[in-house]
Each structure stands twice: as structure tokens, then as C-alpha cells.
Enzyme design. Structure first.
Site, PDB file in Angstrom:
ATOM      1  N   LYS A   1      60.581  35.760  45.550  1.00 40.26           N
ATOM      2  CA  LYS A   1      61.432  36.964  45.646  1.00 40.26           C
ATOM      3  C   LYS A   1      62.231  37.028  46.733  1.00 40.26           C
ATOM      4  O   LYS A   1      63.730  37.289  46.500  1.00 40.26           O
ATOM      5  CB  LYS A   1      60.604  38.173  45.586  1.00 40.26           C
ATOM      6  CG  LYS A   1      59.816  38.741  44.667  1.00 40.26           C
ATOM      7  CD  LYS A   1      59.263  40.099  44.451  1.00 40.26           C
ATOM      8  CE  LYS A   1      58.069  40.208  43.727  1.00 40.26           C
ATOM      9  NZ  LYS A   1      57.325  41.480  43.944  1.00 40.26           N
TER      10      LYS A   1
ATOM     11  N   GLU B   1      46.980  34.442  38.402  1.00 42.52           N
ATOM     12  CA  GLU B   1      47.629  35.466  39.495  1.00 42.52           C
ATOM     13  C   GLU B   1      46.396  35.736  40.188  1.00 42.52           C
ATOM     14  O   GLU B   1      46.370  35.891  41.543  1.00 42.52           O
ATOM     15  CB  GLU B   1      48.442  36.390  38.928  1.00 42.52           C
ATOM     16  CG  GLU B   1      49.013  37.156  39.918  1.00 42.52           C
ATOM     17  CD  GLU B   1      50.260  37.931  39.714  1.00 42.52           C
ATOM     18  OE1 GLU B   1      51.352  37.397  39.555  1.00 42.52           O
ATOM     19  OE2 GLU B   1      49.960  39.245  38.952  1.00 42.52           O
TER      20      GLU B   1
ATOM     21  N   HIS C   1      46.792  21.731  14.900  1.00 39.57           N
ATOM     22  CA  HIS C   1      47.841  20.720  14.371  1.00 39.57           C
ATOM     23  C   HIS C   1      48.737  20.558  15.650  1.00 39.57           C
ATOM     24  O   HIS C   1      50.020  20.105  15.295  1.00 39.57           O
ATOM     25  CB  HIS C   1      48.553  21.350  13.311  1.00 39.57           C
ATOM     26  CG  HIS C   1      47.666  21.200  11.930  1.00 39.57           C
ATOM     27  ND1 HIS C   1      47.979  20.599  10.961  1.00 39.57           N
ATOM     28  CD2 HIS C   1      46.743  22.055  11.718  1.00 39.57           C
ATOM     29  CE1 HIS C   1      47.112  20.693  10.158  1.00 39.57           C
ATOM     30  NE2 HIS C   1      46.314  21.845  10.331  1.00 39.57           N
TER      31      HIS C   1
ATOM     32  N   GLU D   1      63.830  43.007  37.854  1.00 46.27           N
ATOM     33  CA  GLU D   1      63.820  42.774  36.603  1.00 46.27           C
ATOM     34  C   GLU D   1      64.019  44.301  35.782  1.00 46.27           C
ATOM     35  O   GLU D   1      64.897  44.068  34.888  1.00 46.27           O
ATOM     36  CB  GLU D   1      62.780  41.854  36.050  1.00 46.27           C
ATOM     37  CG  GLU D   1      62.888  40.392  36.294  1.00 46.27           C
ATOM     38  CD  GLU D   1      62.162  39.908  37.483  1.00 46.27           C
ATOM     39  OE1 GLU D   1      61.949  41.041  38.414  1.00 46.27           O
ATOM     40  OE2 GLU D   1      61.841  38.928  37.815  1.00 46.27           O
TER      41      GLU D   1
ATOM     42  N   LYS E   1      55.105  50.094  39.049  1.00 43.44           N
ATOM     43  CA  LYS E   1      54.304  50.908  39.866  1.00 43.44           C
ATOM     44  C   LYS E   1      55.117  51.297  41.000  1.00 43.44           C
ATOM     45  O   LYS E   1      55.018  52.290  41.674  1.00 43.44           O
ATOM     46  CB  LYS E   1      53.150  50.250  40.264  1.00 43.44           C
ATOM     47  CG  LYS E   1      52.011  51.133  41.126  1.00 43.44           C
ATOM     48  CD  LYS E   1      50.593  50.433  41.125  1.00 43.44           C
ATOM     49  CE  LYS E   1      50.853  48.877  41.586  1.00 43.44           C
ATOM     50  NZ  LYS E   1      49.150  48.201  41.553  1.00 43.44           N
TER      51      LYS E   1
ATOM     52  N   GLY F   1      48.416  45.349  38.865  1.00 38.63           N
ATOM     53  CA  GLY F   1      49.136  45.137  37.557  1.00 38.63           C
ATOM     54  C   GLY F   1      48.531  44.437  36.547  1.00 38.63           C
ATOM     55  O   GLY F   1      48.458  44.976  35.360  1.00 38.63           O
ATOM     56  N   ARG F   2      47.821  43.324  36.611  1.00 36.93           N
ATOM     57  CA  ARG F   2      47.351  42.659  35.788  1.00 36.93           C
ATOM     58  C   ARG F   2      46.098  43.272  35.217  1.00 36.93           C
ATOM     59  O   ARG F   2      45.340  42.598  34.232  1.00 36.93           O
ATOM     60  CB  ARG F   2      47.173  41.072  36.246  1.00 36.93           C
ATOM     61  CG  ARG F   2      46.271  40.978  37.547  1.00 36.93           C
ATOM     62  CD  ARG F   2      46.484  39.606  37.889  1.00 36.93           C
ATOM     63  NE  ARG F   2      45.845  39.370  39.457  1.00 36.93           N
ATOM     64  CZ  ARG F   2      46.512  39.817  40.507  1.00 36.93           C
ATOM     65  NH1 ARG F   2      47.451  39.957  40.670  1.00 36.93           N
ATOM     66  NH2 ARG F   2      45.642  39.420  41.672  1.00 36.93           N
TER      67      ARG F   2
END
Lengths: 526, 526
Positions: free
Chosen positions: A502, A356, A387, A216, A210, A269-270
Site C-alpha cells: 500500500k 491472511e 478434469h 479501491e 470499515k 474483515g475476513r
């Protein structure tokens, strides 16, 4: 704005809840209750809360708490375009990526909504042109692969939804239009790995950020370009690159990207899976019709979330139940357990969405709060989890609230009969058995074989994992997360907690830190 | 047996710990401490505990606790072949899948050890024959794919290790000998999905079940056979099927399987990655030399675990630190955060290893205990997690102990310089920054931007993710889990908690249940 903000522990109804008795699930669970506590939660989706420790009296208090915290009115404030993300002074508009609401809009909101609609049409058309071969690779080859480069919300949601729908088209040997891959981690092994599997001449890279400044994502884009150059000199790289970004971001650059699709600051974002962030890649993968079905399902769930009556509003009821677990019963974790292999990465998306959004210690005014907020979220698909970590869920020393997801039919419809039942019957027999075993337990004089029970759960139950059902499921969790935020009186839409890391990472990379501790930790890696 | 079993809370040293002050990590963390608190943990692997809240006085008490609970002596009892899994009346012999120890063995143990060695040689040879083309598919095609059908310990460990090493061979464009896939879930979509990607004529199916009766595994095997038949009539299916099972199990059947490799009851599922359960598929994928390097690394870690001095025994120290977190500081969860994309599924394996081993409420005698045991374990690779759930870890209301894993070099060695640093440098700058940010925090008058710090972590730091380093890392966690069990005085090697769910699922499938609750839950899926 005519809504008021009050800390959870100041709500009168919450104070009543504190001293109110909790019913024992072993005493109240019955066949009648199981069929009664089952409400519609979207397209082809029900919510069953029969194995949660609530009776009618508690539900009445829940309704009071919801009313006192003005849960639904605050949701309406979101829909009308109020600044409901005060930390960042932003509106919260992701619901409009999937449909409109009959509500008065604040000034300027219509323009935003139009942007989302316009982008939906633009990337739908783009996907069609890629499928029909009108848009080709720069060497003339047909595009058969898309690689999304993004991290966090630009990765987890779209990836989870891609995996959830990939099998849907596999019925009768059909395949997705386009095979998709994802690169997120700044670890160079992530990109190297994906690039070893694909042919750049037939691949579109979708770079999603955005702000257009995500470290990254920009680094991975540079690495990918390098690898393309080393593989093929004849490619015009920009023709293979498209962007999903904010208008005016540093990534809006036609010399680098042959096409750009837009989001804006009002879609976190999420919460962005239903915007261009998820829409471009999912439309390329499955066609825009299927992506629009997903939007339809999400919109249906958004409408259900407008119900003031908690017994008709599953995301709100679910949020109230989770707050009862967390703040009254003092649980600290929550397991999300989909009995569907297609949902293998859905828990990872929900982990971001919930943790978040609600892993905060300050209220909406910015004051520190003194009660528990978001628990730790984890989960893996059943029956695999059975399991693995279920041992601890059944017999461990802590109670973990369980959220099951199941479907009547398999997604790909292929099945066999083996020893008297199908795979899908076995899968669901296990799911029913687990809900029962956790709730009811089983006494044994040998403590090692004793199951205490009283481990409560709820269940989202679908007919089949269709695109519209997936959309409803996604929006159920988004809206549940939002309602949790209203009840806790926190801002579910900012994320100040990611900033310090950051900042310190940039300090290390600048080589200019004068922080002996940071310096000593970085020295370990030299 | 000359070891004694005592509940954690009865240990004198634990009673002292309860009232002992916890140092504030912000006060004690220094460059000197960071380089001092760093000890060897295996081949190319160190353990750094500088960011844990312990000083010399606490470490002395830890040593006393370890001695009082006879941690290392109990490990020696395991190695000598005592019945250290009393619930199932079994020895615990997985350490012998990777090397021998200079210790007197109980009667009969040598035979078991010889079995493991013999199997290692058998499947090494088998893999070589497949690679050289001596063993082919039934239609004469070269084998290029292996599919492991197994669940729980027969899936999570081997899968995590396969993913961890897949990239290792990709340096300079080399690829694994054989591409591997895994089918685990009884959800038919799992097998359908994998089968849509592979060609049965060039595929070996490895069916893994110690008992030879695992419902999911047998069902998936039947489904896979059906799909092979529908794809290709000319295949002789048994020639494409090999088994990893117990001698004499119902799966030991040469008409169904062209080859069988053996494990036995003394290797628990979640500890079986270094046996034939992991060895067959990993040797097929990468060659037996690489698998043997992994064993070498694991064996190095097993030897380190014999040190009585906790400052020379990282898995033991790590276990003590985790018990301090859990039983003194009262934390309830633990996040495992590898800064390595290759370790993407390693946390899922550790989730089983730790939670299934230690999610118990009874001691070794079978008596109920009254203190906390295993926390909930979750994790995703960094930097991905930073853009997901780290918000809650930094600013949430609960403290989550953090376990970081990092490497100086990338695994695949491919990297670029972008804006003044490589990807790997960025990755590790983020890791150093996070450790520092969590521990030290940062004051801000705006509570929303305030980082309280005091969130402690430890770090496993490797040079590069080589097979031997991976082996050390794996065994570190296995031995840490074992030591936790000794300290908590619980049996880390049984799993009674999985039984009730199985029993009730079979009740549903038999159609004969007369349990109205179970019946009503299963009716939801009809």
C-alpha cells in the site's frame, strides 16, 4: 489473562509428535473406521476424519497438544473480551455477531455486542422495507438489484455466501428477492462490466469499508457515481447509496449515503461475513429470516468449538490434523474441494481467511518463529477439479492434503435419472471414489498407471446446503483458523503484511518516489 | 527421431546449477536491469524477468540446459508430427489450429492440419449465419445465447477466454453478438442455475466431448434436454443442439445434433482452446474475425518459441526459470496474479494446463523419476489478491514464486480521474509496488512489520488485452508448459492420473463393488 503463550516447537507434546510413527492410511482405513470417525460439526453437518493418518495414540498426543497450548481456554479469552489481537491492541468479537455465550464479559464488551444486535435488527428492517417497496429508488422505481462495492473481507465472504445461497431459493422457480452484483477490483473494467448489466434506477449500492478509506472502494464508488450520472440525469445518487462502515469514519456522511450500518474495529474483515458486511446484502438478497438461519448455524458451530475434548470439537481436531500435516509431515499446500457448484467461490473466501490470518512468521509476542505456518490454499469445485488439477494430486511428486466438502442432497433438488443413477448420485459416487483412490491407490507394474495412494483427506459432509448448514460450515473454518493460530502461537487477527505494498503504491501515485527500482517498474506501464 | 531423452538430474548443466550460487535479487535489481530484461513475447506482449534471481552466468547455464535437453528440437519434433505423446501413442498437433510452420511434415500430418483449417472455416461460417439470422431457433426466434456443455479442457479454457474478451466489445456500449453460459459440473445445481437464466427458444447448446463419452457432459446434456422439455413443448431440441467431438464418436449423431464440428486425438483437451472446442463458442460470441485475431496472436507466440536463444524465447526462458525455482530453490507452489479483472478465470485455466500436463512422477520412457515436477498453481486477480492471500506471500514462512500479468491500458477504456490518478494508474501503481515490495522488502526492528524481501517474480506485460494479445498470452503458457515437460523429461500430453477415480466412481454407480472402504464412503451419502 490466565493463559500462557508458547511456541509450537516448545510444547512437550509437539516434541513427542516429532518422533512418533505415522500410521499408513492404507493399513488403518476400514468400513468400521469410516463410520466411527464421524462427528457432529454443526446444523446438518458432520466432520469425517477417517482418511487422515491418525490412530488413537496420536489422537491422545493431539489432545495433550491442544491442552498444552490452551486452545479452548484461549477461545474463551476471545469470548470474554480479552485483547487477543495484540498487534492491533484489539478484542476479537466476531462470534457475537451471531449469538451470545454464557461467559463473564470484560468491561465494555456488552456495548459492542449490543451494537451488533442493534445493527442486525436495523438492516433486517431495512431489507424488509426494500422488499415491500416502502423504500424505493429516487425515481420511484422498485429496487431489484444490489451492488456491493468492497474488497477483501468486504467482498470474498459475502460473495461466496451469496453464490452459495442463490440457488437455494430457486427450488420451484422461486428467485432471490434482489439480484446481487459485486465490484471489488480497482481495475476499471470490473465496475464497467457490472454497470453494463444493471439499471441504476432500480439499484442500491452498498459501499463497504470499515475504515472508510479503502483506496479501491472509494475509487470504485467515484467511478460508479460517474457512470450513473452518464446514464441517468434524474437520479438522486445519494438515495441509491448506503454505507457499511465504522462509526465516525470518513464514510459516515448523510449527504453521500442515505443510510449507514455499522461495524467496529473488533470484527476483522475476513471474519466479518456474519456482521453487517455480509448481513446487509444477504438480507436484501434472501430476506433476513434466511440470514438469521445462517447466523444460527454459525452460532451452533461456535458452541461446539468450546468442547475441550478434541473428538467432540471438529474445528479444533481439524486444526490439529492440519498442523500435523504441515509441521510433522511437512506438506506445503492444501486443496479445498467442495462437491457443490454453489460453493464455487467458497475456496476463494477460505484462501483469504486462512492465508491472511495465518501466513505469518512472528509469534504473539512479536518474535520471529522458526517453524512453518500457513500453507498455500487453493481449490475448485469437484467434479470440475477432477478434469483439471487432480492429475497432479494423484500422481505428482508432492503430497497435497485434501479437504472435501459434500452433501447428500442437491441444493436445488431438481435432478434426473440418467443411465441408472441421478446426477447427485454420480456427483457423490465421484467424491467417494476420489477419497478412496487418493487414500488407497492402486498398484500397477506400469509406473505411468500406478497410483501410490497414501494421499490423505478429510470430509465435511452435510445433508443439504441449507442456510444454517452454510453458517456452520463458515464458522467451522473460522474457528479452525483461530485454533491453528493458537497452536502455532501466532496472531490470526492482524495483517501487517499488506502494509508495504500500500505504502509503495501511494509513493508511485504521489509521483514523489525517489526509488529507482520502483520508478523503473512503474515506467514499464507508461 | 533424432532427439534424445534424459532425466533432468542427469543433465551435466543441471548438475552444475545445483552447486552454483544464486544471486540475491536485492543486490542485482536496478533500473537498468528492469529495462534490459524485457523481451518480446508476442503481439503487444513483453516478458520481463528482471525480478528473477538470475545473472549472466546462470543464464549461460540455462542455455546449456535447454540445449542439452534439446528443448527447441523437441518442439520441432512436435511440429513435424512425431509421436511426442508416447503414453497414448499420439502426435501433438494443437499448434496447427492457429497457423502453419515451415517444416517438413511426417506422413498423414497434412490431412490433420487440413481438418483443423476446414473446421475453422466451417464454424466461422456457421457463426455468421447465426448472427445474420439465417440459422434460427426451431420456433423461428433469433439466437441470442449459447451454452457450452463440457468439462475440463472443454470448459476452463473457453470460459476463461470468453470472460477475457467479453469486455473488449463493451467499449462504447457494444456488446458481444451472443451471450454465453457454461455448464460443466455433474452437480445438478450447475445446470439448474444456468437454465433458470436462459430462454431455450433463443439458445444454442454446444456439447463438447472429444470421446463423446464424458460422463458429466452426457449427463448434463440429458438434464438440459429434460429442462427444455419442461419449459417448452414446441421446441425441436435437436435443432438447438450442436456437437464438438471426434469423427465417429458416439456423439456424431444427426438425430441428436443439428450440426457437428470436429477435433481429433492429436489435440489434448487442455490445449484445445484454439480448436473448435474454443472456436465455436468464441466465434458465436464475438464473431470469427476476433477469434482469428486470437489465433494470430497464438501463432506469433508459437513462432517465437522456435528460437534456440533462450533470451529471445520467453516461454522457454520462463520454463527454465520455473525449473530453477522448483528444483534448485525447492519452491512448491506458484501464484499467477493477473492485474486485469477480465482474466479472472485465466488462473483456473492455467491450473489445469500446467498441473494436468506436468503433475507426473514418471519420465517419457515410463520410469519413475526422483525429482520434483509440477508445483501447485493458484491465483486470483490483483488488486483483489492483495486484500486476500498476499499477507502469506509477503510474510509467510514459505517462498512462493509469483507470476504477474499486467496491461498499460484498461480493456474497456472507460476510466476516471480520482484524487489525482485514474483507476488504471492506481491498478498499475499497485502492481509496480508489489513487485518491488516482494523483491526488495523493508527492514523494521519490529519483526511483525519486517518484510524480508527476496521474493522473486516475473511479469508478462501487455499494451491492452486485445484478442491477439490474449492469444499470445495463452500460447506463451502452453509453450512454457511444453518446455517444462521437455526439461523434466516427462510427457506433458497424457493424464493417466485421472483414470482410477473414474473407474472407482463407475464401480460405485454399478452397485457391484465389493470394496468395503469404497462402500463405507458411499454409504455416508445415503
Amino acid at each position: 489473562m490466565d493463559v500462557k503463550f508458547k511456541n509450537l516447537t516448545e510444547a512437550e507434546s509437539f516434541k513427542k509428535l516429532v518422533s512418533f510413527p505415522t500410521p499408513d492410511i492404507k493399513n488403518i482405513l476400514s468400513a468400521e473406521r469410516i463410520s466411527k470417525c464421524n462427528i457432529n460439526a454443526g446444523i446438518g453437518l458432520d466432520y469425517n476424519y477417517s482418511a487422515k493418518p491418525v490412530d488413537e495414540k496420536l489422537l491422545k498426543l493431539f489432545q495433550q497438544l491442544s491442552d498444552e497450548q490452551q486452545s479452548v481456554n484461549k477461545y474463551k479469552e476471545i469470548l470474554t473480551g480479552s485483547i487477543m489481537n495484540p498487534g492491533e491492541k484489539r478484542m476479537v468479537l466476531h462470534h457475537y455477531t451471531r449469538g451470545s455465550h454464557n461467559i463473564d464479559l470484560k468491561e465494555g464488551v456488552s456495548d459492542k455486542i449490543n451494537l451488533y444486535k442493534e445493527q442486525l435488527e436495523r438492516f433486517s428492517e431495512f431489507a424488509e422495507k426494500v422488499h415491500s417497496g416502502i423504500i424505493k429508488g429516487s425515481t420511484g422505481a422498485k429496487i431489484d438489484t444490489a451492488v456491493q462495492i468492497g474488497i477483501g473481507g468486504s467482498d470474498l465472504g459475502p460473495r461466496a455466501l451469496y453464490l452459495a445461497l442463490k440457488g437455494f431459493l430457486q427450488v420451484n422457480g422461486k428467485k432471490p428477492f434482489i439480484n446481487c452484483e459485486f465490484i471489488s477490483n480497482v481495475d476499471p473494467d470490473d465496475a464497467s462490466d457490472v454497470m453494463s448489466r444493471i439499471n441504476p434506477e432500480t439499484t442500491l449500492f452498498i459501499v463497504v469499508s470499515k475504515s472508510g478509506t479503502t483506496q479501491e472502494t472509494l475509487t470504485n464508488t467515484a467511478l460508479v457515481k460517474n457512470l450513473i450520472r452518464s446514464k441517468s440525469k434524474s437520479i438522486d445518487i445519494a438515495k441509491h447509496m448506503i454505507a457499511v462502515t465504522g462509526k465516525g469514519s470518513p464514510m459516515e456522511n448523510p449527504t453521500e449515503f442515505s443510510n449507514s450500518f455499522y461495524i467496529d474495529d473488533f470484527i476483522g474483515g475476513r471474519y466479518s461475513s456474519t456482521s453487517a458486511v455480509g448481513g446487509v446484502i444477504l438480507s436484501l438478497a434472501f430476506g433476513s429470516e434466511i440470514f438469521k438461519k445462517l447466523l444460527e448455524g454459525a452460532h451452533a458451530s461456535d458452541k461446539i468449538a468450546l468442547e475441550q475434548d478434541i473428538l467432540k470439537n471438529p474445528p479444533l481436531l481439524d486444526a490439529l490434523l492440519s498442523i500435523y500435516d504441515r509441521n510433522i509431515l511437512k506438506t506445503t499446500t492444501e486443496a479445498i474441494l467442495p462437491y457443490s457448484q454453489a460453493l464455487s467461490r467458497f475456496p476463494a473466501h477460505l484462501q483469504q481467511l486462512i492465508m491472511e490470518s495465518n501466513g505469518k512468521s512472528v509469534n504473539l509476542k512479536g518474535d520471529a518463529i522458526k517453524y512453518e505456518t500457513c500453507p498455500a490454499i487453493f481449490g475448485e469445485p469437484g467434479t470440475n477439479g477432477q478434469h483439471s488439477f487432480y492429475q497432479m494430486l494423484h500422481q505428482g511428486t508432492d503430497i497435497v492434503p485434501l479437504k472435501f466438502i459434500g452433501f447428500k442432497e442437491s441444493q436445488q433438488l431438481y435432478d434426473i435419472d440418467f443411465e441408472g443413477s441421478t446426477c447427485q448420485q454420480k456427483l457423490n459416487a465421484n467424491l467417494s471414489a476420489q477419497i478412496t483412490a487418493f487414500a488407497v491407490g492402486q498398484k500397477d507394474n506400469n509406473p505411468n498407471k500406478n497410483f501410490p495412494g497414501g494421499r490423505t483427506s478429510d470430509l465435511l459432509i452435510g445433508k443439504r446446503l441449507l442456510p444454517e448448514t452454510l453458517g456452520s460450515l463458515l464458522a467451522h473454518f473460522e474457528n479452525r483458523t483461530m485454533f491453528q493460530g493458537f497452536l502455532w502461537n501466532i496472531n490470526s487477527f492482524d495483517q501487517e503484511g499488506v502494509q508495504l505494498g500500500k505504502k509503495l503504491a501511494n509513493k508511485v501515485l504521489s509521483g514523489k518516489q525517489e526509488d529507482p527500482v520502483l520508478d523503473a517498474f512503474s515506467a514499464l506501464f507508461k
